[in-house]
Each structure stands twice: as structure tokens, then as C-alpha cells.
Design a protein around this motif. Sequence first.
Motif, PDB file in Angstrom:
ATOM      1  N   SER A 510       0.857  -1.207   0.062  1.00  0.00           N
ATOM      2  CA  SER A 510      -0.141   0.084  -0.025  1.00  0.00           C
ATOM      3  C   SER A 510       0.835   1.076   0.009  1.00  0.00           C
ATOM      4  O   SER A 510       0.342   2.233  -0.764  1.00  0.00           O
ATOM      5  N   GLU A 511       1.855   1.134   0.845  1.00  0.00           N
ATOM      6  CA  GLU A 511       2.850   2.280   0.698  1.00  0.00           C
ATOM      7  C   GLU A 511       3.428   2.828  -0.476  1.00  0.00           C
ATOM      8  O   GLU A 511       3.648   3.674  -1.036  1.00  0.00           O
ATOM      9  N   VAL A 513       2.464   1.620  -3.442  1.00  0.00           N
ATOM     10  CA  VAL A 513       1.286   2.141  -4.432  1.00  0.00           C
ATOM     11  C   VAL A 513       0.941   3.627  -4.355  1.00  0.00           C
ATOM     12  O   VAL A 513       1.076   4.327  -5.130  1.00  0.00           O
ATOM     13  N   THR A 514       0.924   3.899  -3.258  1.00  0.00           N
ATOM     14  CA  THR A 514       0.626   5.529  -2.826  1.00  0.00           C
ATOM     15  C   THR A 514       1.752   6.276  -3.384  1.00  0.00           C
ATOM     16  O   THR A 514       1.677   7.472  -3.846  1.00  0.00           O
ATOM     17  N   MET A 515       3.083   6.008  -2.939  1.00  0.00           N
ATOM     18  CA  MET A 515       4.148   6.630  -3.300  1.00  0.00           C
ATOM     19  C   MET A 515       4.554   6.687  -4.730  1.00  0.00           C
ATOM     20  O   MET A 515       4.972   7.498  -5.355  1.00  0.00           O
ATOM     21  N   GLY A 517       3.028   4.869  -7.453  1.00  0.00           N
ATOM     22  CA  GLY A 517       1.891   4.740  -8.296  1.00  0.00           C
ATOM     23  C   GLY A 517       1.723   5.676  -9.423  1.00  0.00           C
ATOM     24  O   GLY A 517       1.973   5.221 -10.683  1.00  0.00           O
TER      25      GLY A 517
END
Length: 647
Positions: A510-511, A513-515, A517
Motif C-alpha cells: 500500500s505504501e 502504491v501510494t508513493m 503509483g
Amino acid sequence: MPRIDPVAPLKPSETLFELGFEKMGKKQNKEQVPPISSSEQLLQKPPTGGKVIKKPCGDCGPKHKTFPSLETAIKAIDLKELQEQMDKSQDLFPGNPSVWVKDLAGYLNYKLQAPESDPTLSQFSYDYPYSLASKDLKNIIKSLLGKASESLEHFFDHCIYTMLREQDKTAGESLHGYRICVQAILAENPKIATMNLGKYLEMLRSQYNKPIKCLSIMWALGQAGTDLAEGLKVWLNIMLPVLGIKTLSAFAISYLDRLLMMHSNLSKGFGTIGPKDFFPLLDFAYMPNNSLSSNLQDQLRQLYPKLKLLALGAKPESALHTYFPSFLSRATPNCPPDMKKELLRCMVECLTTDSNSFSVWRQLYTKHLPQSSLLLNHLLETWDNIPVKVQKSLQETVRSFKVTNEELSVKGALNSQEISACNSACSNILQKLRGGGFPWFRLLLVLMTFAAGFVLHDIRVHGSFNASSSAHILQQSGLISISEQAWNKVSYYSRQGYSWVETNTPHYYSEAVTMFGPSLELGWRKLSESAVYIKENLSYHVSWIIENVPKFAQWLHSNLPDTVFHVVEYIKELLLFVHQNYILPIVEYMKIMILHWWRQFVNSCEGEINWDCMKKHFVYTTHVTWGYLQNTTTAIKNWAAAVIASY
């Protein structure tokens, strides 16, 4: 008022220059207008007086001026005067361009009187003396030759015949002007020299007792060498037939050397040399005691690889079978060693490059048994260097030879010894084909299968693995304990790693993907666009590369220095030497050692090899090997610790 006698009409001349320009006062020669008789001497009236004077005769005009060098003579030419004379010739003979160019040659030869060197100009560059002419002089010559393009063949003949005629004279003129005209013609139209080579060959043969004339003819025709194909035609049709004449051979070889040196791209000469031209060259290059001196033969032998490349052309894979019959017929047992070596190399090249050579060989076999025996034995000697594909093609041919040998033996042919030699060579080749190389892969597969079968049988006999002899041997050797320790460590760390991945993967994913993506999406889009752009813009270049890479490879092959091929040959001979003198003895020694070990093993088992004896030896060997490995590992560990401690 004085009386002027009527002037008789002049007889027409071939050229205006041959009549004699007033400024030059040239003598009349036999080939031009007949000498002016005494009745034709004109009494001219002066423009302002009543006195009568006589026109000076041609013999009383200015004499030829001889310059110390040709360079000086060319610099002294008055280009304005030359242009005026050429314009005057064109005005007087507007429909006869052959007269214009003859006037040009006569004028240049008259003006360029300088000491002559040898008729081949061997000490100068290939375009001498035309290279000495200034740009303006060349332009005047080219312009006039362009206007007389339909008369150039006749003009070329005129220059050669005039040169030969001057050489007949005791104190003839120098021929620089005619040489410049010959070079100017052939620089732009080299095919003119090859239009009627048969005529010039007959002329050459009629002048054998006059080498200077012969060399002049050869030099003039050789100026077609500005084009490789035309130069080769001249050499093959004019110089090759006279290669055995001592006075002409040196120039013929030097011309060929210079011609091949001038043209680095030999592909322009493909198709010029055929089998009927190539094999006389081969004989001159390799047959001893021919009409060439040893020095000239060595020079020709150095040029032979390039001539061979020209003969085989751009597609040797479709041409070599046409050369195979002549190679085979020359490879007799009594052939000189160098010639034999080259013939065998060429025949192997035919078989490896052009598969049609095998069918040609089968057709010629019965009529060339000694030569075929020689080739078969050579294939045996160089078997390791023959590609596998060729070995398979050779198998069918050799089998047909075996059948033919049996038929000839049944018929009771007289050449039984030759048949026997061929049959023996065929049998050896078939044995090579059946034997092949050492089957290492099969041996490994058999050993693995045997080991697996042995372990399964052992487990089945004892009921379980722990109760089997295999487990007992592994237990005694320490392999089981080591394997268990290794397996436990692998299992432990695998579980730890899996637990960490299972716990932390969702969070880190998730980290990430957030950073990353948005950046990754943008990068992927840009990468896709770049791929489309590259594909659209490189398609042309890729097709160009695909089209030109074979041409480049062909150019590289034709221009690669001969020294590279010599280095490859030396490396090949070195590897063959190492194989024969080191590798084969080592293999033989290993065979002897294995045989010696086996005999000791049989003796230790008291002549009877059983399971208990084999197990005993296997356990002993395993213990010794394991102890050696432990000692080696300990030694390396101690050495590494000592090195680390020293720092």
C-alpha cells in the motif's frame, strides 16, 4: 609588277596538324601529305612593298625542343594556343571528329618531347603521365574527347599504332603525348580497350622478338585497370597468355599486383574469372619448374587467394561444384607437396560449401580412384575439423563408394591395389561415422539411473530407508547428519521469511502504491509511447541494416588482410599440436590408470566381484574422499583466518 605562278591544289590530309601549323613548322612525314614539290613553293607578295620573298620550307622551320623532364614540358604548354589549334581543326573539318583527336595527339606529342623511361613506366604511379597534366589541360582533353565519342575506339588504335611506328625508328620521338591520350580515353571509357582483345593478342604474338613493343601494347591496354573487371579482362586475355615469356612475365605479375591493390572492393570483379582462367593461374602459382622464375612464382602465389576469391564469386555455394572436377583430376599421388596441399584444401572447401560437389565426386569416382583415395585419407586426417553436417552428407557418398568397390572387385578390375586403398579409407570413415564422440551425457544418465535403482532396491530389500544399507553408509559418512542440519536451517529460515512476508507485504504494498503509483503509470505510458515511436522510426533503419550486413560481411571477407588468415591458420595448427601432443597422451594415461585401478580392485576382491566387496570399497572411498574434503576445508579456513588477522 612581279608575276606570281599559279599554285597546284594541295592533296587532302588526314589531319590539319599533319599539314603543319604555321606557328610550329612541323616536318611532313611519310604517313601524312606527300612532301611539297619545288613547284609548290609559293612566292608571296609583301603587303606594302614590291619585293618578292620565298615562303620558307618545312625543313627550314623550328626544330623539336627537348625538355629535361616531362613535368617541365607539360608546364610549358601554351593552353591558349592549344585551344586555338583545336578550334581551328574543328572549323576546317566540322564533320570529321577523328581528325580533331588526331590533331590533339599530334600536338601534345610534339610539345612533350622529354627523355623516355622504360615502356611500362613501372617506377611511376599507375596514372602517370596523365596525372602530371593540369586541371585546365585535362578539361581541354576531356572536352574534345567528349565531342568525338564515336571515334574514340579508332583513336585508341591510332595512338597504339603510332607509338609502335615511332619505336621502329632509330631516333624516334618520345611518346608522352600518345600515352596521355591513351590514359585520357580509358579513364572515362575503359571498355574501349577490351572491345577487340583478340586483335591485340595477335599483334602481341607477332612482336615477341621486340619486347619493347610488346610492353608498350601491354601498358596501353592495361590502362583499362581503372575498372577492375576491364583490367582483369585485359590481364586474362593479353597478359596471361604471355606469362611464360621471360621478358614480359615481370610486368604481367606487377600489373596484376597493382590492379588488385588499387581495388580493395573485389566484388566489382566477380564473374570475370571462370574455371578456364583460374586453373592456369593455379598451375603457374604452385607447379614447380614452370616458365616463371621462383621470385615471380612467389609473387603470384601471394596474389592467388584474391584471385581465388574473384573466381568463386559472390555465391561460392553454387559455383564450387563446377571447379571440383579439375581439382580432383590434378590431385594425383605424385603431385608436388604444395600443390597437393592446396588442391586438398580446395576440395574440402567444395564439399563443405557446395553440397552438389558430392554428386559430382560420385560421378567421377571410378575414373579417379588414386585421387579419391588421397582425398578420403585427407578427410580422415582432418576429421575433427569437418562440420557434423558435412560428415552426415559424406556418409551416403562413402557407402556408394563401397558398393562401387565391390562391383569393381567382382569384375576383376586391373587396378585392384587402388580399389583396395579406397575401400580401406571408406571403411575407416564409416567406422568414424558410427563411433562419433565420447557419450558423456549417456554415461551420466546411466550412472544416475544405476544409483537410483540401487537405492530403491536397497530400500525394498530392507523394508525402509532407515534400515537400508544406503542409509547406513550415509550415516557413517556423516552425510545424513549434515543433510538434516542443512534441512532444519533451510526450513527454519524459510518459515521465518514466509511469516515476515505474510505480515509486512500488505503494508509495504500500500505504501509503494501510494508513493510510486502515479510515477509508474506515467513512466509506463511514456515507455509505451517511446516503444511506438522507436518502432516507427527504426523500421527503415532495421531493414537497411538487414540488407547491408551481408554486403558488409562480404566486403570484410574480401578486404581482410591475409595476415589475419595466416594467424587463424597458426592458431589452428597450435591447437592441433596441443591436441596431439598433450590432450591425447593425458587421455591415454587416464585410460591406463583406470585399467590399473580396475585390476587392483579385481585383485582385492580375490578375482570375484560381489556386492560385499563393492560395498567395502565404496565405503572406504567415501571415507577417504570426505576426510580429504574436511582437511582441505580446514586448511582454507585457517589460511583465511590468518590473512584476516594479518590486517
